[in-house]
Design an enzyme around this catalytic site. Structure first.
Site, PDB file in Angstrom:
ATOM      1  N   ASP A  62      16.299  12.694 -25.027  1.00  0.00           N
ATOM      2  CA  ASP A  62      17.747  12.830 -24.812  1.00  0.00           C
ATOM      3  C   ASP A  62      18.244  14.206 -25.273  1.00  0.00           C
ATOM      4  O   ASP A  62      19.402  14.560 -25.064  1.00  0.00           O
ATOM      5  CB  ASP A  62      18.542  11.679 -25.462  1.00  0.00           C
ATOM      6  CG  ASP A  62      18.442  11.654 -26.972  1.00  0.00           C
ATOM      7  OD1 ASP A  62      17.685  12.455 -27.547  1.00  0.00           O
ATOM      8  OD2 ASP A  62      19.140  10.816 -27.592  1.00  0.00           O
ATOM      9  N   SER A  63      17.338  15.004 -25.872  1.00  0.00           N
ATOM     10  CA  SER A  63      17.688  16.397 -26.164  1.00  0.00           C
ATOM     11  C   SER A  63      17.960  17.153 -24.871  1.00  0.00           C
ATOM     12  O   SER A  63      18.517  18.250 -24.897  1.00  0.00           O
ATOM     13  CB  SER A  63      16.572  17.080 -26.965  1.00  0.00           C
ATOM     14  OG  SER A  63      15.304  16.778 -26.420  1.00  0.00           O
ATOM     15  N   ASP A 101      13.468   8.223 -23.565  1.00  0.00           N
ATOM     16  CA  ASP A 101      14.391   8.174 -24.696  1.00  0.00           C
ATOM     17  C   ASP A 101      15.647   7.428 -24.247  1.00  0.00           C
ATOM     18  O   ASP A 101      16.346   7.896 -23.341  1.00  0.00           O
ATOM     19  CB  ASP A 101      14.761   9.616 -25.058  1.00  0.00           C
ATOM     20  CG  ASP A 101      14.958   9.807 -26.539  1.00  0.00           C
ATOM     21  OD1 ASP A 101      14.855   8.819 -27.294  1.00  0.00           O
ATOM     22  OD2 ASP A 101      15.200  10.960 -26.941  1.00  0.00           O
ATOM     23  N   LYS A 131      11.726   4.780 -26.201  1.00  0.00           N
ATOM     24  CA  LYS A 131      12.012   5.134 -27.599  1.00  0.00           C
ATOM     25  C   LYS A 131      13.469   4.855 -27.885  1.00  0.00           C
ATOM     26  O   LYS A 131      14.342   5.151 -27.058  1.00  0.00           O
ATOM     27  CB  LYS A 131      11.701   6.607 -27.845  1.00  0.00           C
ATOM     28  CG  LYS A 131      12.110   7.098 -29.238  1.00  0.00           C
ATOM     29  CD  LYS A 131      11.552   8.469 -29.540  1.00  0.00           C
ATOM     30  CE  LYS A 131      12.423   9.625 -29.154  1.00  0.00           C
ATOM     31  NZ  LYS A 131      13.767   9.674 -29.741  1.00  0.00           N
ATOM     32  N   GLU A 133      16.401   5.114 -31.206  1.00  0.00           N
ATOM     33  CA  GLU A 133      16.733   5.446 -32.592  1.00  0.00           C
ATOM     34  C   GLU A 133      17.276   4.180 -33.229  1.00  0.00           C
ATOM     35  O   GLU A 133      18.221   3.579 -32.705  1.00  0.00           O
ATOM     36  CB  GLU A 133      17.777   6.562 -32.635  1.00  0.00           C
ATOM     37  CG  GLU A 133      17.283   7.864 -32.019  1.00  0.00           C
ATOM     38  CD  GLU A 133      18.317   8.988 -32.103  1.00  0.00           C
ATOM     39  OE1 GLU A 133      19.334   8.845 -32.812  1.00  0.00           O
ATOM     40  OE2 GLU A 133      18.095  10.020 -31.448  1.00  0.00           O
ATOM     41  N   GLU A 200      11.717  11.575 -38.050  1.00  0.00           N
ATOM     42  CA  GLU A 200      12.276  12.924 -37.865  1.00  0.00           C
ATOM     43  C   GLU A 200      12.911  13.463 -39.143  1.00  0.00           C
ATOM     44  O   GLU A 200      13.671  12.753 -39.821  1.00  0.00           O
ATOM     45  CB  GLU A 200      13.335  12.892 -36.738  1.00  0.00           C
ATOM     46  CG  GLU A 200      14.051  14.233 -36.572  1.00  0.00           C
ATOM     47  CD  GLU A 200      14.818  14.400 -35.274  1.00  0.00           C
ATOM     48  OE1 GLU A 200      14.763  13.485 -34.409  1.00  0.00           O
ATOM     49  OE2 GLU A 200      15.474  15.448 -35.125  1.00  0.00           O
TER      50      GLU A 200
HETATM   51  O1  KIV Z   1      15.018  13.947 -27.595  1.00  0.00           O
HETATM   52  C1  KIV Z   1      14.224  14.510 -28.353  1.00  0.00           C
HETATM   53  O2  KIV Z   1      13.893  15.673 -28.148  1.00  0.00           O
HETATM   54  C2  KIV Z   1      13.716  13.764 -29.489  1.00  0.00           C
HETATM   55  C3  KIV Z   1      12.824  14.444 -30.477  1.00  0.00           C
HETATM   56  C4  KIV Z   1      12.401  13.513 -31.531  1.00  0.00           C
HETATM   57  C5  KIV Z   1      11.651  15.122 -29.914  1.00  0.00           C
HETATM   58  O3  KIV Z   1      14.020  12.626 -29.622  1.00  0.00           O
END
Ligand code: KIV
Length: 299
Positions: A62-63, A101, A131, A133, A200
């Site tokens: 999601d970056s 993500d 993934k 959070e 992280e």
């Molecule tokens: O979105 C992202 O770049 C991440 C990092 C942990 C690599 O979640």
């Protein structure tokens, strides 16, 4: 513009990733104490090169909200874009394990919502793992997803999607209380079924404690060298980021290459020396044209 995901181009060696990478592959590497590399990347072309390079895990992160779409925060990542981006990465790197993500608020509103969106990442997005959070309070979501057949990577420690609450992205586990919380989160989420942990921006002491309790491979970012795998944002690795995070050391300066290429193109266009090959009319066709047109066709 050409995109041929499965073919190695003439100037590269054969793809380094030949067998599909699975969770079993990562577990076996972890068992052999072979650290595995992961990168966050956002498009099929980059994914194709990274698969050839032998990177076994790619995260459609999601970056992308920041590095691709230009937002300030990861919470602005659009869901549909994230799904399409995940599919693009998988198409570019079909043998690589691709993690999707899940964006902000795509798994928080209800378990049903989380299930529906995770399902979209697995089917439309062709993800191998999703993934999210999470902290210990979200173990129930991980449990339901796992039971439904969705492999989950639980991202603990610094969780950028909560930055609006914490006042900005910041390291986690810098007090003993916070350290214990990160360890509790990791423990609860793996007990709920997470197949991978990602930790992280934490001090080494936190990583050590998480590694002690971990029964699944642990991927680190800014979490020291003790983790089973390491991940970075590809833009930080290849020198595209103006101010990379403290833990990211670029190994190339692709930003400078882009800059120089742009300057060169401006120069070439202005000099009318654009290079490349020109299109020609088929044999005998240009003779059918008047002289004036012939001149313009060959100019
Ligand atoms: O979105 C992202 O770049 C991440 C990092 C942990 C690599 O979640």
């Amino acid at each position: 513009m050409s995109l041929s995901p499965n073919k190695a181009s003439k100037n590269t060696a054969e793809p380094a990733v030949t067998e599909p990478v699975t969770l079993k592959t990562l577990k076996a590497m972890t068992h052999r104490k072979e650290a595995f590399a992961c990168l966050a990347c956002y498009d099929a072309t980059t994914a194709r090169w990274l698969e050839r390079a032998g990177v076994p895990v790619l995260l459609a992160g999601d970056s992308a909200a920041q590095v691709v779409l230009g937002f300030e925060r990861t919470i602005d990542m659009p869901l549909d874009f994230a799904i399409q981006m995940t599919a693009a990465v998988k198409r570019g790197a079909p043998r690589t394990l691709v993690m999707a993500d899940m964006p902000f608020m795509s798994y928080h509103r209800s378990v049903d919502d989380a299930m529906g969106n995770a399902g979209r990442f697995m089917t439309e997005g062709m993800a191998d793992v999703v993934k999210l959070e999470a902290d210990e309070s979200q173990a129930g979501i991980v449990d339901r997803l796992t039971r439904a057949g969705v492999p989950v990577c639980a991202h603990v420690g610094c969780r950028p999607q909560t930055s609006s609450v914490t006042g900005g992205p910041m390291a986690a586990g810098r007090t003993s209380e916070s350290l214990e919380q990160v360890v509790r989160d990791a423990s609860a989420l793996q007990d709920a079924g997470a197949v991978l942990l990602l930790i992280e921006a934490v001090p080494d002491e936190v990583t050590r404690r998480v590694m002690e309790i971990a029964k699944v491979p642990v991927i680190g970012i800014g979490a020291g060298t003790a983790c089973d795998g390491q991940i970075l944002v590809v833009n930080d690795l290849i020198g595209l980021t103006d101010f990379p995070p403290r833990f990211a050391e670029p190994v190339a300066s692709v930003g400078n290459n882009i800059f120089e290429s742009g300057r060169q193109w401006v120069q070439n266009v202005s000099n009318r020396t654009i290079g490349g090959k020109r299109y020609l009319m088929r044999a005998g066709e240009s003779e059918k044209l008047g002289t004036g047109s012939q001149e313009s066709a060959t100019r």
